[in-house]
Design a protein around this motif. Structure first.
Motif, mmCIF file in Angstrom:
data_model
loop_
_atom_site.group_PDB
_atom_site.id
_atom_site.type_symbol
_atom_site.label_atom_id
_atom_site.label_comp_id
_atom_site.label_asym_id
_atom_site.label_seq_id
_atom_site.Cartn_x
_atom_site.Cartn_y
_atom_site.Cartn_z
ATOM 1 N N GLY A 205 0.834 -1.202 0.000
ATOM 2 C CA GLY A 205 0.000 0.000 0.000
ATOM 3 C C GLY A 205 0.861 1.241 0.000
ATOM 4 N N TRP A 206 1.872 1.136 0.812
ATOM 5 C CA TRP A 206 2.821 2.223 0.941
ATOM 6 C C TRP A 206 3.524 2.500 -0.383
ATOM 7 C CZ3 TRP A 206 4.249 6.050 3.630
ATOM 8 C CH2 TRP A 206 5.569 6.452 3.678
ATOM 9 N N MET A 207 3.916 1.451 -1.075
ATOM 10 C CA MET A 207 4.605 1.604 -2.361
ATOM 11 C C MET A 207 3.683 2.248 -3.398
ATOM 12 S SD MET A 207 7.549 -0.409 -2.085
ATOM 13 C CE MET A 207 8.108 -1.652 -0.943
ATOM 14 N N ILE A 208 2.433 1.801 -3.396
ATOM 15 C CA ILE A 208 1.468 2.392 -4.338
ATOM 16 C C ILE A 208 1.348 3.884 -4.070
ATOM 17 C CG2 ILE A 208 -0.978 2.443 -4.966
ATOM 18 C CD1 ILE A 208 -1.021 -0.582 -4.452
ATOM 19 N N LEU A 209 1.247 4.211 -2.782
ATOM 20 C CA LEU A 209 1.110 5.612 -2.389
ATOM 21 C C LEU A 209 2.342 6.415 -2.817
ATOM 22 C CD1 LEU A 209 -0.976 7.249 -0.937
ATOM 23 C CD2 LEU A 209 0.156 6.757 1.208
ATOM 24 N N GLU A 210 3.518 5.834 -2.617
ATOM 25 C CA GLU A 210 4.745 6.575 -2.918
ATOM 26 C C GLU A 210 4.950 6.792 -4.412
ATOM 27 O OE1 GLU A 210 6.464 8.325 -0.822
ATOM 28 O OE2 GLU A 210 4.809 7.561 0.385
ATOM 29 N N THR A 211 4.689 5.752 -5.200
ATOM 30 C CA THR A 211 4.846 5.968 -6.640
ATOM 31 C C THR A 211 3.803 6.961 -7.138
ATOM 32 O OG1 THR A 211 3.646 3.889 -6.888
ATOM 33 C CG2 THR A 211 5.982 3.843 -7.347
ATOM 34 N N ALA A 212 2.594 6.855 -6.582
ATOM 35 C CA ALA A 212 1.570 7.834 -6.953
ATOM 36 C C ALA A 212 2.041 9.236 -6.579
ATOM 37 C CB ALA A 212 0.248 7.513 -6.258
ATOM 38 N N GLY A 213 2.688 9.332 -5.424
ATOM 39 C CA GLY A 213 3.189 10.632 -4.965
ATOM 40 C C GLY A 213 4.216 11.201 -5.937
ATOM 41 N N LEU A 214 5.155 10.382 -6.346
ATOM 42 C CA LEU A 214 6.170 10.883 -7.282
ATOM 43 C C LEU A 214 5.525 11.296 -8.597
ATOM 44 C CD1 LEU A 214 9.179 8.472 -6.639
ATOM 45 C CD2 LEU A 214 8.977 10.875 -5.999
ATOM 46 N N SER A 215 4.537 10.515 -9.049
ATOM 47 C CA SER A 215 3.837 10.900 -10.270
ATOM 48 C C SER A 215 3.082 12.207 -10.074
ATOM 49 C CB SER A 215 2.852 9.803 -10.680
ATOM 50 O OG SER A 215 3.539 8.678 -11.137
ATOM 51 N N PHE A 216 2.509 12.353 -8.885
ATOM 52 C CA PHE A 216 1.786 13.586 -8.572
ATOM 53 C C PHE A 216 2.721 14.785 -8.705
ATOM 54 C CE2 PHE A 216 0.757 16.778 -5.335
ATOM 55 C CZ PHE A 216 -0.506 17.149 -5.746
ATOM 56 N N LEU A 217 3.967 14.615 -8.292
ATOM 57 C CA LEU A 217 4.927 15.711 -8.369
ATOM 58 C C LEU A 217 5.423 15.946 -9.786
ATOM 59 C CD1 LEU A 217 7.084 14.913 -5.214
ATOM 60 C CD2 LEU A 217 5.411 16.745 -5.461
ATOM 61 N N GLY A 218 5.014 15.046 -10.705
ATOM 62 C CA GLY A 218 5.459 15.189 -12.084
ATOM 63 C C GLY A 218 6.761 14.457 -12.339
ATOM 64 N N LEU A 219 7.211 13.661 -11.372
ATOM 65 C CA LEU A 219 8.486 12.961 -11.528
ATOM 66 C C LEU A 219 8.285 11.521 -11.960
ATOM 67 C CD1 LEU A 219 10.226 14.306 -8.298
ATOM 68 C CD2 LEU A 219 10.341 15.216 -10.615
ATOM 69 N N GLY A 220 7.006 11.064 -11.961
ATOM 70 C CA GLY A 220 6.740 9.672 -12.314
ATOM 71 C C GLY A 220 6.257 9.569 -13.744
ATOM 72 N N SER A 221 5.069 8.982 -13.904
ATOM 73 C CA SER A 221 4.595 8.722 -15.259
ATOM 74 C C SER A 221 4.410 10.036 -16.026
ATOM 75 C CB SER A 221 3.275 7.947 -15.204
ATOM 76 O OG SER A 221 2.244 8.795 -14.779
ATOM 77 N N GLN A 222 4.814 10.018 -17.280
ATOM 78 C CA GLN A 222 4.777 11.220 -18.098
ATOM 79 C C GLN A 222 3.628 11.108 -19.101
ATOM 80 O OE1 GLN A 222 7.012 13.731 -17.446
ATOM 81 N NE2 GLN A 222 7.738 12.450 -15.767
ATOM 82 N N PRO A 223 2.991 12.254 -19.404
ATOM 83 C CA PRO A 223 1.849 12.204 -20.317
ATOM 84 C C PRO A 223 2.242 11.642 -21.680
ATOM 85 C CG PRO A 223 2.467 14.486 -19.771
ATOM 86 C CD PRO A 223 3.342 13.586 -18.963
ATOM 87 N N PRO A 224 1.316 11.012 -22.385
ATOM 88 C CA PRO A 224 -0.106 10.877 -22.033
ATOM 89 C C PRO A 224 -0.388 9.729 -21.065
ATOM 90 C CG PRO A 224 0.304 9.832 -24.141
ATOM 91 C CD PRO A 224 1.608 10.412 -23.682
ATOM 92 N N GLN A 225 0.605 8.872 -20.863
ATOM 93 C CA GLN A 225 0.400 7.758 -19.953
ATOM 94 C C GLN A 225 0.107 8.330 -18.564
ATOM 95 O OE1 GLN A 225 3.862 5.845 -18.432
ATOM 96 N NE2 GLN A 225 3.074 3.817 -18.901
ATOM 97 N N ALA A 226 -0.868 7.735 -17.847
ATOM 98 C CA ALA A 226 -1.195 8.312 -16.552
ATOM 99 C C ALA A 226 -1.465 7.226 -15.532
ATOM 100 C CB ALA A 226 -2.419 9.211 -16.675
ATOM 101 N N ASP A 227 -0.825 7.345 -14.348
ATOM 102 C CA ASP A 227 -1.257 6.520 -13.218
ATOM 103 C C ASP A 227 -2.120 7.419 -12.333
ATOM 104 O OD1 ASP A 227 0.467 8.166 -11.920
ATOM 105 O OD2 ASP A 227 1.700 6.580 -11.044
ATOM 106 N N LEU A 228 -2.575 6.886 -11.205
ATOM 107 C CA LEU A 228 -3.504 7.661 -10.364
ATOM 108 C C LEU A 228 -2.860 8.952 -9.882
ATOM 109 C CD1 LEU A 228 -5.032 4.705 -8.341
ATOM 110 C CD2 LEU A 228 -6.118 6.029 -10.152
ATOM 111 N N GLY A 229 -1.558 8.872 -9.572
ATOM 112 C CA GLY A 229 -0.861 10.051 -9.060
ATOM 113 C C GLY A 229 -0.789 11.161 -10.088
ATOM 114 N N SER A 230 -0.423 10.823 -11.319
ATOM 115 C CA SER A 230 -0.296 11.900 -12.298
ATOM 116 C C SER A 230 -1.666 12.422 -12.721
ATOM 117 C CB SER A 230 0.526 11.439 -13.504
ATOM 118 O OG SER A 230 -0.089 10.331 -14.102
ATOM 119 N N MET A 231 -2.706 11.556 -12.662
ATOM 120 C CA MET A 231 -4.066 12.063 -12.923
ATOM 121 C C MET A 231 -4.405 13.159 -11.928
ATOM 122 S SD MET A 231 -6.391 8.707 -13.667
ATOM 123 C CE MET A 231 -7.937 9.610 -13.831
#
Ligand code: SF4
Lengths: 627, 315
Positions: A205-231
């Motif tokens: 759960g923690w890992m999901i949250l953390e990767t989502a967090g990095l994506s939220f900051l724009g450091l994870g998945s790059q558009p157009p691909q989107a995980d929950l964090g980057s959405m």
């Protein structure tokens, strides 16, 4: 394993978590074959369609993309990345931990130093540094999150491995000439695998949250691909105007993480055996009272303290332990009464029941009465009980190290004992505390008063315990095996001290012990307890001269002199009966050498065999005490 | 006590060196020519030559590390070419903002968490316990960045109680009230997860302690229930709560990165994220080393607090 699953299933919250998580995973797996719109097709004219619109159940985002479809694909991606990160971290971490724990020595030292340094980072700094080096991107975020969690696994698994690496079966494998690699794979790994899996399940759960967090900051998945964090990150700019674009991915993360947390809690509870017995319940301020019968006979005018048909039970799960099964005792002013029995006989529980100090749950007073100066204490309001505790009836406990607060000086604890019941200034209470320490013959009381319990010897600590009991000049002192934890010479000193105090102050003592030597030195009268009941009662001299109950005789034979060690108790063959299934008839029957058929039938009563003697036996050693 | 503090400070030195090695090693993983990587699009041949000279970038890795470490000890973290100012200046200024945010959140979560845990344990299985347990579950499950966004939506946009973002008003005075006004929401959002964790741990620590013999002794003395809980049990439970506070401080500091983003708080987390996106390597390196070192020092403070609290620890 089955038992574990059953336990897990009994935990409804964990089950709910499991079901929700299962559904989410199922949906994520099925996403590619579900009839969803393409998540990446933009349709700017239809941007920010509200939820529940025609053709877009959850609405659309700032580029007009279907949110439901993006949510499903995003969830799929987030889960995949989270699980992958957990798997990588667990695998590498476990490998490091096993190597470190198996080889030990230098290897272990170097690896663990390194792990310590990694754990000295606030985790996100490390993750950010890694992303900075590798560049933003979902894969790199995954690597960063996995890397940051490796030390956690390494340290845990190392601990387990160290425990296993020196077990016989590993030594045996080594002697058999197996290579280290083979031992690790065939002997160590199967044993640590469950721990790895559990650690993984609680961190995913923690890992999901953390990767989502990095994506939220724009450091994870790059558009157009989107995980929950980057959405969520993309929706942030439209938060105020179109909150639904934020709510959709945000709530999904919340659901996933909560489900995993519930499940993880359930797993932990199922694995922690202490929680099963309900032992982690906190004791209530006073023992619960649930008398199903009327109280015992009414107070005897002359007794200072009177127990009448007192019954105390422990309710643990479906089992009921009858620790105290109808005890009658009377203590007259100026008297010292010894209550003697083996451990498990219910003597301590009897003593603690008097002031409602039996831990509850699981303890419960289920019948009878306790009268102090004619006043009923069983079922009395808590405030009455509390005001009597320490002021009129004080306790001395067995293990003075455990029963003194480790973090307050003995002076502070004595001062508190005084000030709980008397509103005196601190300085005065302190002077009184020093007086008390002097009265229990602690040398240098003025200095000792500022000591912590761990700075004193066992004997000194027990003197403090006695001083604390004396703090308010009580009428009754209940001493629960106060000398058992001390060595023999100190025992004698403490007994002399108690004897002197009782003569000087006229305080009544109820002395709980398993040692006839102690009783002989201190007590006027003795009550012998076995399996929760009094089996014999009389003056000390009479009983010492001629024990009436076979159990008493045997108990006495075990202890030839003062300060008999615990070892001698084993001299009576057999064990006291388990108090959750008491046999009919005499509880001592299985160990008694005079047992006969009649002993196992019906209730054997406590009969008078003299002015002050009573015995619960159909074939006592003596028939009648000469007048 | 003085010697104990000194000993702890000395024992931190290898950890600090380890941290510098790790950060340096991670940054050395950057592919390609380091000078070009650091200078990015601003690189002119002269710049590259100068930087190579200053940082010894043309030398082997080990030498480069020692040059970097030497500068580090002297407080020289290099220069940010994007911002055109010394890294240390920027880091200090940003860290100050983070400290205000994370410090407030840390104090909040410590007090709220412990209080919730104690009440929950004291009322085990009662209504308060159930309510707190549920709130804690919710608190530790909600991503702080999502919570922050929802708070903005509710308390800033709809109720207009607090400003939407930033640390200071754009116009108007920069006094303590303005700061509190801006700080309240981000600090609360940041504190929620840690509060939950601390509450949980405090509850179980309290339950563990309440079963000890010395609690029974205190009850036998006639101590009131309030004294039992807050004076006797909590004091003993603090011994296991304090180390967790130290760990949670690290999580609060980490969470600040998200919260700063959500509330546009000009802290070091924002700085790091921006620096990563702009490939400002020296700024990232300096910021990470600086914050990690501060966290190590903070943990020494935690240890010292622990030794003050527990007389059994040999100092
Ligand atoms: S009643 Fe029977 S079994 Fe019990 S002590 Fe007496 S003789 Fe022994």
């Amino acid at each position: 394993m089955m038992a574990f699953l059953k336990l897990l299933a009994r935990n409804q919250l964990a089950l709910a978590g499991l079901i929700v998580m299962g559904l989410v995973v199922l949906l994520a797996v099925l996403t590619p074959i579900l009839p969803l719109a393409d998540p990446d097709v933009t349709n700017t004219p239809a941007r920010f369609t509200p939820p529940f619109s025609e053709g877009a159940l959850l609405g659309t985002d700032h580029l007009g993309r279907d949110l439901l479809s993006r949510l499903m694909w995003g969830t799929r991606l987030s889960l995949a990345v989270g699980f992958a990160a957990a798997f990588i971290a667990a695998t590498i971490g476990a490998a490091i931990g096993i190597i470190s724990g198996y080889y030990g020595g230098r290897t272990d030292n170097i690896i663990m130093r390194f792990v310590d340094v990694l754990m000295a980072f606030p985790y996100i700094l490390l993750a950010l540094a890694i992303v900075a080096a590798l560049g933003p991107g979902l894969m790199n975020a995954l690597i960063a999150v996995a890397a940051v969690n490796i030390p956690f696994f390494a340290r845990n698994i190392r601990g387990i491995t160290v425990g296993i690496a020196h077990k016989e079966f590993v030594d045996a494998a080594r002697l058999a000439g197996l290579s280290d690699a083979k031992i690790i794979l065939t002997e160590i790994l199967p044993n640590v695998l469950p721990v790895i899996v559990i650690a993984m399940s609680t961190t995913v759960g923690w890992m999901i949250l953390e990767t989502a967090g990095l994506s939220f900051l724009g450091l994870g998945s790059q558009p157009p691909q989107a995980d929950l964090g980057s959405m969520l990150g993309e929706a942030r700019s439209a938060l105020i105007t179109n909150p639904h674009t934020s709510l959709v991915p945000g709530v999904m993360i919340l659901i996933i993480v909560m489900a995993i947390n519930l499940l993880g809690d359930g797993v932990r509870d199922a694995l922690d055996p202490r929680l099963k017995s309900g032992a982690l319940s906190r004791p209530l301020p006073a023992t619960l009272v649930a008398r199903d019968r009327q109280p015992g006979e009414t107070a005897d005018g002359t007794a200072l303290l009177q127990l009448s048909q007192l019954e105390t039970q422990f309710h643990i799960g479906p089992r009921i332990y009858r620790a105290v099964g109808g005890v009658d005792l009377q203590i007259q002013p100026g008297e010292c009464l010894g209550l003697i029995g083996e451990s498990g006989s219910g003597k301590s529980v009897t003593a603690l029941s008097i002031m409602g100090l039996v831990a509850s749950p699981p303890g419960k007073i289920t019948g009878g009465s306790v009268y102090y100066r004619g006043e009923e204490l069983v079922g009395a309001p808590y405030e009455l009980l509390r005001s009597l505790r320490g002021r009129k009836v004080a306790y001395i406990f067995q293990d003075p190290l455990a029963s003194l607060h480790p973090l307050y000086t003995v002076g502070d604890q004595l001062i508190e004992a005084v000030r709980v019941h008397r509103n005196v200034p601190k300085a005065e209470a302190r002077a009184h505390a020093i007086e008390l320490l002097k009265s229990v013959r602690i040398p240098n009381a003025e200095d000792r008063v500022d000591n912590y319990p761990h700075e004193m010897s066992g004997g000194m600590r027990q003197r403090v315990g006695i001083a604390m009991a004396l703090a308010n000049d009580p009428d009754v002192i209940i001493a629960d095996e106060p000398t058992t934890a001390l060595d023999v010479t100190v025992q004698a000193q403490i007994l002399t001290l108690l004897d002197d105090l009782r003569r000087d102050r006229g305080v009544v003592i109820l002395f709980i012990t398993h040692d006839f030597g102690v009783v002989a030195q201190l007590c006027d009268r003795v009550a012998v307890m076995y399996a929760g009941r009094i089996v014999e009662q009389g003056t000390t001299d009479e009983i010492l001269a001629s024990p009436a109950h076979p159990y008493t005789r045997r108990l006495m034979a075990c202890v030839p002199e003062l300060g008999g060690g615990r070892r001698r108790l084993e001299a009576i063959p057999g064990l006291p009966p388990v108090v959750d299934k008491l046999p009919a008839g005499c509880a001592f029957a299985d160990r008694c050498d005079k047992v006969r058929a009649a002993c196992r039938e019906g209730n054997i009563t406590l009969d008078e065999i003299g002015a002050t003697r009573r015995v619960r036996c159909i074939a006592p050693e003596i028939e009648e005490v000469p007048a | 006590m003085g010697r104990y503090i000194l000993r702890r400070l000395l024992s931190a030195i290898p950890v600090l060196i380890g941290i510098s090695v790790i950060v340096f090693a991670i940054m050395a993983m950057i592919p390609g020519d380091p000078a070009t990587a650091i200078l990015g699009s601003y690189a002119t041949p002269e710049n590259v030559a100068e930087l190579n000279r200053d940082l010894g970038l043309d030398q082997p890795l080990v030498q480069r590390y020692f040059i970097w470490l030497g500068n580090l000890v002297q407080g020289d973290l290099g220069r940010s070419f994007n911002l055109n100012r010394p890294v240390l200046d920027e880091v200090l200024e940003r860290f100050n903002a983070t400290l205000i945010l994370a410090g407030t959140a840390f104090i909040l979560c410590s007090f709220l968490g412990i209080a919730a845990g104690v009440i929950s344990a004291a009322r085990q299985y009662g209504f308060a316990d159930k309510a707190i347990t549920f709130a804690v579950l919710l608190g530790i499950s909600i991503p702080s960045f999502f919570l922050g966004m929802m708070m903005i939506l509710i308390f800033a946009v709809n109720l207009r109680w607090f400003p939407v973002s930033g640390m200071w008003p754009i116009y108007g005075t920069r006094d303590i009230w303005a700061l509190i006004d801006h700080l309240t929401m981000p600090a609360l959002a940041l504190a929620v997860v840690a509060t939950g964790v601390i509450a949980r741990l405090s509850r179980s620590a309290m339950l563990e302690v309440l079963r000890q013999d010395f609690i029974r002794t205190a009850r036998a003395k006639g101590v009131r229930e309030r004294g039992i809980i807050w004076r006797h049990a909590l004091r003993a439970a603090m011994v296991s709560i304090i180390p967790v506070l130290g760990i949670q401080a690290g999580f609060v500091l980490s969470g600040a990165v998200y919260i700063e983003r959500v509330f546009q708080w000009p802290g070091i987390g924002q700085m790091l994220v921006d620096a990563i996106l702009r490939r400002d390597i020296l700024l990232v390196q300096g910021g990470v080393v600086f914050v990690a070192a501060c966290y190590v020092l903070f943990n020494i403070i935690v240890d010292v607090a622990q030794s003050l609290l527990d007389p059994r620890i040999k100092t």
